[in-house]
Write an enzyme that holds these catalytic residues in place. Structure first.
Site: not given
Ligand code: UD1
Ligand code: UDP
Length: 382
Positions: A219
């Site tokens: 991601h």
């Molecule tokens: C964010 C965090 C990242 C973390 C990740 C965990 C920042 C800068 N990044 O990244 O550090 O590892 O969360 O998962 O804060 N979207 C949906 N539904 C949702 C949420 C997101 O469709 O419920 C899609 C949208 O298109 C959105 C994209 O995902 O634009 C990215 O979401 P965003 O929260 O901006 O960043 P992440 O890549 O999720």
């Molecule tokens: N996780 C989850 N379901 C998923 C993918 C991840 O519950 O489909 C959990 C995972 O076990 C971990 C956390 O989400 O506890 C990690 O989140 P993510 O990878 O989105 O973000 P990061 O840790 O890189 O910030």
């Protein structure tokens, strides 16, 4: 009574918050009052609500419904809404996790109002400011009052940046306290591991056999947004599944789901979709994720949290990033950093799956980090 506000927003923060809420409920119900603010950064049912129900996290007292957007749009909307809540609630401290835009907004809003910030997962560094998270975590650390580092290397990073060891209180953003305390996610993994197998059915549904599948997650923005990198990652997974006749389970973050078809070569996209060994799933619940982690052969991920959970469940891990903040995993030899390089990913799979001597020492605490953090907050702020 100590009144704190916890700010969460992204999936991993919601999961982390379960450990602290549980520690408060179990050990300090009469001493700490916690209000939860959800920024709404993540909002899909399977990125947010599922965790509250499954992990017994109290319903948020406020939801800012900020949603997706550019960094500035998202952070600015959070700042404005958080300031209003902090004025109304007047907490004695604000608790934050990790390095997302929700973390940054919480740290800025509170510190400007002289509300002490408690940063859980402090000190982690990738040493790459190309990562939005690196900027968020550096800023959050440097305006925090209590900094809890889950690892020794994180603690040492703080010392190198000028934080002092053994400061005496009263603590403030100008006289912060840094502590090495273990990882609240280790608390959670131990706690929920006991029930994950009984309460989930995913392995059975997908006919996944113990030790016979790769668990992958992707991601990170630099992987999803760059077609060459995303293609290289999927090519590696597809090649491994075919050559090794092994299933690949890929619970897909919505960011990746939205970009996969656009950013993969057409031929590769068709090959992946048509590969019966590929199980591309919507995001799974935390208990389902634990079940997958416990029973896979190997983890391949660019997630911070999933790298560590692989270690907790004694699985080798291929880190699909140019570097990692969790350097201890690499030092232990249980994880290899490959970036999005197809050749390195396949070589790391070979090396890690043929090694019989992987050792997973206890370097993330004793499973009681959240209770320790509560006690430290009480000592510091009451
Ligand atoms: C964010 C965090 C990242 C973390 C990740 C965990 C920042 C800068 N990044 O990244 O550090 O590892 O969360 O998962 O804060 N979207 C949906 N539904 C949702 C949420 C997101 O469709 O419920 C899609 C949208 O298109 C959105 C994209 O995902 O634009 C990215 O979401 P965003 O929260 O901006 O960043 P992440 O890549 O999720
Ligand atoms: N996780 C989850 N379901 C998923 C993918 C991840 O519950 O489909 C959990 C995972 O076990 C971990 C956390 O989400 O506890 C990690 O989140 P993510 O990878 O989105 O973000 P990061 O840790 O890189 O910030």
């Amino acid at each position: 009574m100590l009144k704190i506000i916890t700010v969460i927003g992204a999936r991993p923060q919601i999961i982390k918050a379960a450990a602290l809420s549980r520690a408060i409920r179990t050990n300090y119900p009469d001493k700490i009052k916690e209000l939860i603010v959800h920024t709404g950064q993540h909002y899909d049912e399977n990125m947010s609500a599922v965790f509250f129900d499954e992990l017994e996290i109290p319903k948020p007292d406020y939801n800012l419904h900020v949603g997706s957007g550019s960094h500035a749009t998202q952070t600015a909307a959070m700042l404005v809404a958080l300031e209003e809540i902090l004025l109304r609630e007047q907490p004695q401290a604000l608790v934050l996790y990790g390095d997302t835009n929700s973390t940054l907004a919480g740290a800025l809003a509170a510190s400007k109002m002289h509300i002490p910030v408690v940063h859980i997962e402090a000190g982690l560094r990738s040493f790459s400011k190309a990562m939005p998270e690196e900027i968020n975590r550096i800023v959050a650390d440097h305006i925090s009052t209590l900094l809890f580092s889950p690892t020794i290397s994180g603690y040492r990073n703080l010392l190198k940046e000028g934080f002092l060891e053994g400061n005496v209180g009263p603590y403030s953003a100008d006289n912060p306290r840094i502590v090495h305390c273990g990882d609240v996610m280790y608390d959670n993994s131990l706690y929920f591991s006991k029930v994950a197998d009984q309460k989930t059915n995913l392995l059975h549904e997908h006919q996944l056999e113990d030790g016979k599948f790769i668990l992958a997650t992707i991601h990170r923005n630099n992987n999803t947004d760059e077609p060459a990198r995303l293609s290289s990652l999927f090519r590696a997974l597809n090649t491994l599944s075919q050559k090794k006749q092994i299933s690949v389970v890929l619970p897909l973050h919505p960011r990746t789901a939205k970009l996969m078809e656009k950013n993969l070569d057409k031929e590769l996209y068709d090959a992946v979709i048509g590969n019966p060994r590929f199980h591309i799933l919507p995001p799974v619940s935390f208990l389902e994720m634990i079940a997958l982690e416990k029973h896979c052969k190997i983890v391949m991920t660019d997630s911070g949290g999933v790298q560590k959970e692989a270690f907790y469940f004694e699985k080798p891990c291929v880190i699909l990033r140019p570097e990692t903040e969790w350097v201890e995993l690499v030092e232990c030899g249980t994880a290899i950093v490959t970036d999005a390089d197809e050749v390195k990913i396949i070589a790391a799979y070979e090396e890690l799956t043929s090694s019989r001597n992987l050792v997973f020492p206890a370097i993330f605490g004793d499973g009681k980090a959240a209770a320790f953090i509560c006690a430290e907050m009480l000592n510091s702020f009451l």
